[in-house]
Design a protein around this motif. Sequence first.
Motif, PDB file in Angstrom:
ATOM      1  N   HIS A  71       0.799  -1.302   0.134  1.00 21.36           N
ATOM      2  CA  HIS A  71      -0.058  -0.111   0.301  1.00 21.36           C
ATOM      3  C   HIS A  71       1.036   1.781  -0.074  1.00 21.36           C
ATOM      4  N   PHE A  72       1.691   1.248   0.055  1.00 16.42           N
ATOM      5  CA  PHE A  72       2.870   2.067   0.654  1.00 16.42           C
ATOM      6  C   PHE A  72       3.138   3.507  -1.234  1.00 16.42           C
ATOM      7  N   THR A  73       3.162   3.028  -1.608  1.00 16.90           N
ATOM      8  CA  THR A  73       2.903   4.217  -3.124  1.00 16.90           C
ATOM      9  C   THR A  73       1.931   4.499  -3.519  1.00 16.90           C
ATOM     10  N   ALA A  74       0.753   4.290  -3.231  1.00 16.25           N
ATOM     11  CA  ALA A  74      -0.640   4.276  -3.361  1.00 16.25           C
ATOM     12  C   ALA A  74      -0.753   5.566  -2.381  1.00 16.25           C
ATOM     13  N   PHE A  75      -0.623   5.231  -1.096  1.00 16.36           N
ATOM     14  CA  PHE A  75      -0.476   6.221   0.289  1.00 16.36           C
ATOM     15  C   PHE A  75      -0.315   7.450   0.053  1.00 16.36           C
ATOM     16  N   THR A  76       0.974   6.940  -0.003  1.00 15.79           N
ATOM     17  CA  THR A  76       2.172   8.228  -0.624  1.00 15.79           C
ATOM     18  C   THR A  76       2.063   8.760  -1.636  1.00 15.79           C
ATOM     19  N   ALA A  77       2.165   8.367  -2.928  1.00 16.35           N
ATOM     20  CA  ALA A  77       1.333   9.018  -3.699  1.00 16.35           C
ATOM     21  C   ALA A  77      -0.069  10.326  -3.728  1.00 16.35           C
ATOM     22  N   ARG A  78      -1.030   9.264  -3.277  1.00 15.80           N
ATOM     23  CA  ARG A  78      -2.262  10.218  -2.619  1.00 15.80           C
ATOM     24  C   ARG A  78      -1.410  11.261  -1.968  1.00 15.80           C
ATOM     25  N   LEU A  79      -0.866  11.048  -0.588  1.00 10.83           N
ATOM     26  CA  LEU A  79      -0.650  12.311   0.578  1.00 10.83           C
ATOM     27  C   LEU A  79       0.634  13.037  -0.520  1.00 10.83           C
ATOM     28  N   ALA A  95      11.080   1.061   2.609  1.00  9.45           N
ATOM     29  CA  ALA A  95      10.527   2.251   1.733  1.00  9.45           C
ATOM     30  C   ALA A  95       9.604   3.316   2.614  1.00  9.45           C
ATOM     31  N   SER A  96      10.161   4.382   3.578  1.00  7.61           N
ATOM     32  CA  SER A  96      10.014   5.094   3.859  1.00  7.61           C
ATOM     33  C   SER A  96       8.909   7.088   3.445  1.00  7.61           C
ATOM     34  N   LEU A  97       8.766   7.788   4.039  1.00  9.90           N
ATOM     35  CA  LEU A  97       8.057   8.597   3.886  1.00  9.90           C
ATOM     36  C   LEU A  97       7.946  10.167   5.302  1.00  9.90           C
ATOM     37  N   TYR A  98       9.561  10.970   4.853  1.00  6.66           N
ATOM     38  CA  TYR A  98       9.314  11.084   6.086  1.00  6.66           C
ATOM     39  C   TYR A  98       8.527  12.578   5.668  1.00  6.66           C
ATOM     40  N   LEU A  99       7.447  13.666   6.471  1.00  7.13           N
ATOM     41  CA  LEU A  99       6.306  14.303   6.633  1.00  7.13           C
ATOM     42  C   LEU A  99       6.185  14.944   7.483  1.00  7.13           C
ATOM     43  N   LEU A 100       5.937  16.295   7.529  1.00  4.18           N
ATOM     44  CA  LEU A 100       5.328  17.370   8.233  1.00  4.18           C
ATOM     45  C   LEU A 100       4.139  16.871   8.520  1.00  4.18           C
ATOM     46  N   ASP A 101       3.755  17.877  10.005  1.00  3.09           N
ATOM     47  CA  ASP A 101       1.553  17.305  10.241  1.00  3.09           C
ATOM     48  C   ASP A 101       1.662  19.051  10.037  1.00  3.09           C
ATOM     49  N   PRO A 102       0.657  20.091  10.012  1.00  6.19           N
ATOM     50  CA  PRO A 102       0.545  21.523   9.927  1.00  6.19           C
ATOM     51  C   PRO A 102       1.763  22.638  11.413  1.00  6.19           C
ATOM     52  N   GLY A 104       4.622  21.128  11.914  1.00  2.62           N
ATOM     53  CA  GLY A 104       6.066  20.998  11.853  1.00  2.62           C
ATOM     54  C   GLY A 104       6.354  19.389  12.767  1.00  2.62           C
ATOM     55  N   HIS A 105       5.802  18.302  13.112  1.00  2.00           N
ATOM     56  CA  HIS A 105       5.883  17.575  13.868  1.00  2.00           C
ATOM     57  C   HIS A 105       6.325  16.348  12.689  1.00  2.00           C
ATOM     58  N   GLN A 106       7.775  16.099  12.922  1.00  2.00           N
ATOM     59  CA  GLN A 106       8.339  14.652  12.241  1.00  2.00           C
ATOM     60  C   GLN A 106       7.110  13.798  11.910  1.00  2.00           C
ATOM     61  N   LEU A 107       7.160  12.981  10.915  1.00  2.00           N
ATOM     62  CA  LEU A 107       6.230  11.725  11.074  1.00  2.00           C
ATOM     63  C   LEU A 107       7.008  11.106  10.152  1.00  2.00           C
ATOM     64  N   GLU A 108       6.605   9.912   9.886  1.00  2.00           N
ATOM     65  CA  GLU A 108       7.310   8.611   8.502  1.00  2.00           C
ATOM     66  C   GLU A 108       5.814   7.928   8.456  1.00  2.00           C
ATOM     67  N   ILE A 109       6.147   7.464   7.315  1.00  2.00           N
ATOM     68  CA  ILE A 109       5.164   6.860   6.851  1.00  2.00           C
ATOM     69  C   ILE A 109       6.088   5.455   6.589  1.00  2.00           C
ATOM     70  N   HIS A 110       6.196   4.451   8.039  1.00  2.00           N
ATOM     71  CA  HIS A 110       7.835   3.527   7.133  1.00  2.00           C
ATOM     72  C   HIS A 110       6.093   1.889   6.838  1.00  2.00           C
ATOM     73  N   ALA A 111       7.602   1.397   5.416  1.00  2.00           N
ATOM     74  CA  ALA A 111       7.019  -0.364   4.840  1.00  2.00           C
ATOM     75  C   ALA A 111       7.907  -0.965   6.094  1.00  2.00           C
ATOM     76  N   GLY A 112       7.930  -1.835   6.718  1.00  2.00           N
ATOM     77  CA  GLY A 112       8.994  -2.154   7.518  1.00  2.00           C
ATOM     78  C   GLY A 112       8.981  -2.711   9.079  1.00  2.00           C
ATOM     79  N   ASP A 113       9.566  -3.030   9.541  1.00  2.00           N
ATOM     80  CA  ASP A 113       9.812  -3.313  10.735  1.00  2.00           C
ATOM     81  C   ASP A 113      10.997  -4.002  11.401  1.00  2.00           C
ATOM     82  N   LEU A 114      11.281  -4.310  12.834  1.00  2.00           N
ATOM     83  CA  LEU A 114      12.455  -3.826  13.396  1.00  2.00           C
ATOM     84  C   LEU A 114      13.016  -5.541  12.846  1.00  2.00           C
ATOM     85  N   LYS A 115      11.944  -6.020  12.760  1.00  2.00           N
ATOM     86  CA  LYS A 115      12.931  -7.820  11.910  1.00  2.00           C
ATOM     87  C   LYS A 115      13.517  -7.153  10.480  1.00  2.00           C
ATOM     88  N   SER A 116      12.878  -6.630  10.289  1.00  2.00           N
ATOM     89  CA  SER A 116      14.148  -5.899   8.792  1.00  2.00           C
ATOM     90  C   SER A 116      14.523  -5.163   8.318  1.00  2.00           C
TER      91      SER A 116
END
Length: 132
Positions: A71-79, A95-102, A104-116
């Motif tokens: 879902h990463f590509t479609a979701f981040t394209a929509r963002l 895959a990660s997208l690092y974005l700011l909320d309104p 300026g809080h630093q957020l990340e959308i990440h496809a992966g986990d601690l194991k990977s």
Amino acid sequence: MLSGLNHITITVSDLERSLHFYTHTLGMKAHVKWNQGAYLSLGSLWFCLSCGTPCPKTDYTHIAFDIPAEHFTAFTARLALTGIREWKVNRSEGASLYLLDPDGHQLEIHAGDLKSRLESLKSVPYTGMEWL
């Protein structure tokens, strides 16, 4: 003994603007709001918006949200269509997208986990890394 993460609270300057961002842009579920805040959820994560004066961040502190890789590509394209602001380019595993909320809080959308992440560090370890 601690058993997990209970909730995350962030300070926001405009409750309605942030409520819209976290529900409509990121897809969190809103439960209640009051004059000075709101409770939302994302899966089992309890997320609180609390009105105040946010402090700008200049370090690497951020909140990362999980997304399935498929879902990463479609979701981040929509963002991207919403005009989100990015604060960093991904250079790590997954895959990660690092974005700011309104505010300026630093957020990340990440496809992966601690194991990977740990698996990737076996072939490309961080400088000075020690396995515990």
